[in-house]
Design a protein around this motif. Sequence first.
Motif, PDB file in Angstrom:
ATOM      1  N   SER A   1       2.615  13.431  14.534  1.00 57.67           N
ATOM      2  CA  SER A   1       2.537  12.651  15.774  1.00 57.67           C
ATOM      3  C   SER A   1       2.299  11.174  15.465  1.00 57.67           C
ATOM      4  O   SER A   1       2.915  10.287  16.076  1.00 57.67           O
ATOM      5  CB  SER A   1       1.418  13.185  16.670  1.00 57.67           C
ATOM      6  OG  SER A   1       1.660  14.523  17.029  1.00 57.67           O
ATOM      7  N   LEU A   2       1.416  10.886  14.511  1.00 60.98           N
ATOM      8  CA  LEU A   2       1.171   9.498  14.112  1.00 60.98           C
ATOM      9  C   LEU A   2       2.431   8.853  13.552  1.00 60.98           C
ATOM     10  O   LEU A   2       2.748   7.696  13.848  1.00 60.98           O
ATOM     11  CB  LEU A   2       0.062   9.447  13.067  1.00 60.98           C
ATOM     12  CG  LEU A   2      -1.375   9.359  13.578  1.00 60.98           C
ATOM     13  CD1 LEU A   2      -2.349   9.467  12.417  1.00 60.98           C
ATOM     14  CD2 LEU A   2      -1.595   8.047  14.322  1.00 60.98           C
ATOM     15  N   ILE A   3       3.160   9.617  12.730  1.00 55.95           N
ATOM     16  CA  ILE A   3       4.401   9.103  12.150  1.00 55.95           C
ATOM     17  C   ILE A   3       5.407   8.781  13.248  1.00 55.95           C
ATOM     18  O   ILE A   3       6.070   7.733  13.227  1.00 55.95           O
ATOM     19  CB  ILE A   3       4.969  10.127  11.145  1.00 55.95           C
ATOM     20  CG1 ILE A   3       4.179  10.052   9.833  1.00 55.95           C
ATOM     21  CG2 ILE A   3       6.445   9.892  10.888  1.00 55.95           C
ATOM     22  CD1 ILE A   3       4.577  11.081   8.804  1.00 55.95           C
TER      23      ILE A   3
ATOM     24  N   GLU B   1       2.252  14.554   2.283  1.00 58.68           N
ATOM     25  CA  GLU B   1       2.699  15.440   1.200  1.00 58.68           C
ATOM     26  C   GLU B   1       1.529  16.300   0.754  1.00 58.68           C
ATOM     27  O   GLU B   1       0.425  15.792   0.563  1.00 58.68           O
ATOM     28  CB  GLU B   1       3.240  14.606   0.025  1.00 58.68           C
ATOM     29  CG  GLU B   1       3.759  15.415  -1.135  1.00 58.68           C
ATOM     30  CD  GLU B   1       4.701  16.521  -0.718  1.00 58.68           C
ATOM     31  OE1 GLU B   1       4.417  17.691  -1.037  1.00 58.68           O
ATOM     32  OE2 GLU B   1       5.722  16.205  -0.061  1.00 58.68           O
ATOM     33  N   HIS B   2       1.774  17.592   0.592  1.00 58.98           N
ATOM     34  CA  HIS B   2       0.709  18.526   0.229  1.00 58.98           C
ATOM     35  C   HIS B   2       0.655  18.820  -1.270  1.00 58.98           C
ATOM     36  O   HIS B   2      -0.151  19.638  -1.701  1.00 58.98           O
ATOM     37  CB  HIS B   2       0.868  19.830   1.012  1.00 58.98           C
ATOM     38  CG  HIS B   2       0.830  19.639   2.493  1.00 58.98           C
ATOM     39  ND1 HIS B   2      -0.244  19.047   3.130  1.00 58.98           N
ATOM     40  CD2 HIS B   2       1.735  19.936   3.472  1.00 58.98           C
ATOM     41  CE1 HIS B   2      -0.006  19.007   4.442  1.00 58.98           C
ATOM     42  NE2 HIS B   2       1.173  19.522   4.662  1.00 58.98           N
ATOM     43  N   ASP B   3       1.526  18.174  -2.052  1.00 53.86           N
ATOM     44  CA  ASP B   3       1.485  18.313  -3.504  1.00 53.86           C
ATOM     45  C   ASP B   3       0.317  17.453  -4.006  1.00 53.86           C
ATOM     46  O   ASP B   3       0.369  16.225  -3.991  1.00 53.86           O
ATOM     47  CB  ASP B   3       2.820  17.826  -4.097  1.00 53.86           C
ATOM     48  CG  ASP B   3       2.891  17.969  -5.609  1.00 53.86           C
ATOM     49  OD1 ASP B   3       1.877  17.697  -6.282  1.00 53.86           O
ATOM     50  OD2 ASP B   3       3.959  18.343  -6.115  1.00 53.86           O
ATOM     51  N   ARG B   4      -0.746  18.127  -4.458  1.00 50.63           N
ATOM     52  CA  ARG B   4      -1.980  17.423  -4.808  1.00 50.63           C
ATOM     53  C   ARG B   4      -1.777  16.427  -5.937  1.00 50.63           C
ATOM     54  O   ARG B   4      -2.278  15.297  -5.898  1.00 50.63           O
ATOM     55  CB  ARG B   4      -3.060  18.438  -5.192  1.00 50.63           C
ATOM     56  CG  ARG B   4      -4.482  17.864  -5.161  1.00 50.63           C
ATOM     57  CD  ARG B   4      -5.517  18.895  -5.635  1.00 50.63           C
ATOM     58  NE  ARG B   4      -5.267  20.190  -5.042  1.00 50.63           N
ATOM     59  CZ  ARG B   4      -5.722  21.325  -5.545  1.00 50.63           C
ATOM     60  NH1 ARG B   4      -6.422  21.322  -6.669  1.00 50.63           N
ATOM     61  NH2 ARG B   4      -5.481  22.478  -4.950  1.00 50.63           N
TER      62      ARG B   4
ATOM     63  N   VAL C   1      -5.682   8.435   4.203  1.00 55.58           N
ATOM     64  CA  VAL C   1      -6.185   8.483   5.570  1.00 55.58           C
ATOM     65  C   VAL C   1      -6.332   9.952   5.941  1.00 55.58           C
ATOM     66  O   VAL C   1      -5.361  10.673   6.046  1.00 55.58           O
ATOM     67  CB  VAL C   1      -5.226   7.771   6.562  1.00 55.58           C
ATOM     68  CG1 VAL C   1      -5.722   7.947   7.993  1.00 55.58           C
ATOM     69  CG2 VAL C   1      -5.107   6.295   6.211  1.00 55.58           C
ATOM     70  N   GLU C   2      -7.604  10.368   6.086  1.00 51.95           N
ATOM     71  CA  GLU C   2      -7.897  11.782   6.359  1.00 51.95           C
ATOM     72  C   GLU C   2      -8.013  11.986   7.859  1.00 51.95           C
ATOM     73  O   GLU C   2      -8.792  11.295   8.523  1.00 51.95           O
ATOM     74  CB  GLU C   2      -9.206  12.168   5.673  1.00 51.95           C
ATOM     75  CG  GLU C   2      -9.553  13.631   5.748  1.00 51.95           C
ATOM     76  CD  GLU C   2      -8.764  14.490   4.778  1.00 51.95           C
ATOM     77  OE1 GLU C   2      -8.373  15.606   5.150  1.00 51.95           O
ATOM     78  OE2 GLU C   2      -8.553  14.029   3.634  1.00 51.95           O
ATOM     79  N   LEU C   3      -7.230  12.936   8.400  1.00 52.94           N
ATOM     80  CA  LEU C   3      -7.303  13.252   9.827  1.00 52.94           C
ATOM     81  C   LEU C   3      -8.225  14.452  10.004  1.00 52.94           C
ATOM     82  O   LEU C   3      -8.033  15.463   9.333  1.00 52.94           O
ATOM     83  CB  LEU C   3      -5.908  13.566  10.385  1.00 52.94           C
ATOM     84  CG  LEU C   3      -4.875  12.454  10.232  1.00 52.94           C
ATOM     85  CD1 LEU C   3      -3.631  12.801  11.034  1.00 52.94           C
ATOM     86  CD2 LEU C   3      -5.412  11.112  10.683  1.00 52.94           C
TER      87      LEU C   3
ATOM     88  N   GLU D   1       0.832  -1.206   0.000  1.00 52.84           N
ATOM     89  CA  GLU D   1       0.000   0.000   0.000  1.00 52.84           C
ATOM     90  C   GLU D   1       0.865   1.254   0.000  1.00 52.84           C
ATOM     91  O   GLU D   1       1.950   1.287   0.577  1.00 52.84           O
ATOM     92  CB  GLU D   1      -0.922   0.014   1.225  1.00 52.84           C
ATOM     93  CG  GLU D   1      -2.068  -0.957   1.137  1.00 52.84           C
ATOM     94  CD  GLU D   1      -3.059  -0.794   2.280  1.00 52.84           C
ATOM     95  OE1 GLU D   1      -4.268  -0.888   2.023  1.00 52.84           O
ATOM     96  OE2 GLU D   1      -2.620  -0.581   3.432  1.00 52.84           O
ATOM     97  N   ARG D   2       0.344   2.301  -0.654  1.00 56.28           N
ATOM     98  CA  ARG D   2       0.974   3.621  -0.632  1.00 56.28           C
ATOM     99  C   ARG D   2      -0.050   4.570  -0.021  1.00 56.28           C
ATOM    100  O   ARG D   2      -1.003   4.982  -0.687  1.00 56.28           O
ATOM    101  CB  ARG D   2       1.385   4.050  -2.042  1.00 56.28           C
ATOM    102  CG  ARG D   2       2.376   3.099  -2.709  1.00 56.28           C
ATOM    103  CD  ARG D   2       2.871   3.635  -4.049  1.00 56.28           C
ATOM    104  NE  ARG D   2       1.818   3.770  -5.028  1.00 56.28           N
ATOM    105  CZ  ARG D   2       1.420   2.807  -5.865  1.00 56.28           C
ATOM    106  NH1 ARG D   2       1.994   1.610  -5.807  1.00 56.28           N
ATOM    107  NH2 ARG D   2       0.453   3.023  -6.748  1.00 56.28           N
ATOM    108  N   ILE D   3       0.132   4.873   1.248  1.00 60.99           N
ATOM    109  CA  ILE D   3      -0.895   5.572   2.016  1.00 60.99           C
ATOM    110  C   ILE D   3      -0.510   7.033   2.216  1.00 60.99           C
ATOM    111  O   ILE D   3       0.575   7.335   2.723  1.00 60.99           O
ATOM    112  CB  ILE D   3      -1.103   4.900   3.388  1.00 60.99           C
ATOM    113  CG1 ILE D   3      -1.503   3.430   3.190  1.00 60.99           C
ATOM    114  CG2 ILE D   3      -2.161   5.642   4.193  1.00 60.99           C
ATOM    115  CD1 ILE D   3      -1.605   2.650   4.485  1.00 60.99           C
ATOM    116  N   ALA D   4      -1.411   7.929   1.825  1.00 62.46           N
ATOM    117  CA  ALA D   4      -1.213   9.355   2.065  1.00 62.46           C
ATOM    118  C   ALA D   4      -1.942   9.741   3.345  1.00 62.46           C
ATOM    119  O   ALA D   4      -3.150   9.498   3.477  1.00 62.46           O
ATOM    120  CB  ALA D   4      -1.763  10.164   0.896  1.00 62.46           C
ATOM    121  N   LEU D   5      -1.197  10.286   4.307  1.00 60.34           N
ATOM    122  CA  LEU D   5      -1.803  10.865   5.507  1.00 60.34           C
ATOM    123  C   LEU D   5      -2.179  12.294   5.170  1.00 60.34           C
ATOM    124  O   LEU D   5      -1.315  13.107   4.838  1.00 60.34           O
ATOM    125  CB  LEU D   5      -0.804  10.870   6.669  1.00 60.34           C
ATOM    126  CG  LEU D   5      -0.800   9.697   7.649  1.00 60.34           C
ATOM    127  CD1 LEU D   5       0.204   9.960   8.752  1.00 60.34           C
ATOM    128  CD2 LEU D   5      -2.176   9.440   8.230  1.00 60.34           C
TER     129      LEU D   5
END
Length: 492
Positions: free
Chosen positions: A350-352, A476-479, A490-492, A336-340
């Motif tokens: 903190s999760l990282i 990463e914030h690069d859309r 995973v949306e916080l 999996e390639r998961i974007a937080l």
Amino acid sequence: MSMINVTNLTFAHDGSYDYIFENVSFQIDTDWKLGFTGRNGRGKTTFMNLLLGKYEYDGNISASVSFEYFPFHVEHPEYLTTDVVEEIYPDYKQWELMRELTLLQVSDDVLYRPFNTLSNGEQTKILLAALFLKENSFLLIDEPTNHLDMNARKLVSQYLNSKSGFILVSHDRTFLDDCVDHILSINKTNIEIQKGNFSDWWENKERQDNYELAENDKLRKDIKRLSDAAKRTNNWSHEVEKTKNGTRNSGSKVDKGYVGHKAAKMMKRSKSMEQRQQSAIDDKSKLLKNIESSDSLKISQLAYHKPQLVELEHVTIYYGEKEACSDISFTIEQGERIALSGKNGSGKSSLIKLICGEDLTYTGTFRKGSQLKISYVSQDTSHLQGNLTDYARDHGIDESLFKAILRKLDFSRIQFEKDISAFSGGQKKKVLIAKSLCEKAHLHIWDEPLNFIDVISRMQIEELLLEHSPTILFVEHDRAFCENIATKIVEL
């Protein structure tokens, strides 16, 4: 409307034999919204410093406007924000500042808080608002997105799209597309300006690159064919010439005039082929000069003995009495390639830290596979120093592979001789990414890895992750990067 004229600009840093710019000429309309792109280290920030008059140079830069640079240096970050704005622009009008802050969705109460208590995103918006208060100035905006989350980037791009008269350095493709109408690109051998946004420029570049690659292949085949034919014709003319002094099989004498004429004709044909061959070589030499290196990179991730690497169930992380994030549940499966994803301050880092093994206070259930090896790329590069050889040895990675990856990410040989602390922000990030790619790990965790990294390298890293499909958790914030890479968000 007025023009900024750059004529025969030539510049190299003191003590360097390599020109950053050499006899460069172009024009910029001061009404343009100009996106500025190019590989790390090509001279984007240097060019803006030349416009600001910080360096001596050969050639000429003429403009009827003054230049303002973003980000401003804040002399007293402990001051109230309203006082910080006043230091930047003493003559500003309160209602004009409030207008800009409304466009940027910043509440006016931040003006009466100390500047250093604001979030990075709030500080960026305040400084942008102050920047656009200045009239009759051409604005030089250097990477404003590095401290902005995805939502803030969208808002700031809309804000910039409503303005004009600026150069914007950004490596975020979506951000550039949303707010520029021209692209200024520093290529390997020249600087060019094109109308349109980043996607328009990239499409044109790919079309030109593909044309040149096809033309190069065609000319290479032509050169070989002409070379072989010229050699054959040349050999024939010499063989015919030899028969001048010989006899025919019948014993009669050879017509030397006829043979000489035939040999001369063949020699002339050979010379014509050589000229055509040289012309093809000359044409070939004009191609491929601005095609960027995009060699594929190699990564070999360790396979874990179970499909599930990490599991979180209703996890809440605390710093003292304060919640960093609450009620988080997700798993990390192999491949999996998961974007937080989430706003700044939502608890991504903190999760990282928890997954990487830091001793944090939390409630809920957190399970991590035994003997799980993690390769981590942090946001911070301030600790990097020393030479690359020692760095590779100290971190137990293969030096030749490490340097090969950096070469493919556009490091020049001379960079290998420098101290890492002297690298640009983007080059330091590439060091961390190259190290991570060399490490034998079951899981890669990258925290905002692309800050300062140029667009072409971002695309290269994308291709790598898509080709080799390592298990990775990233912020990463690069859309565009997230949309292209993430198999799960995973949306916080």
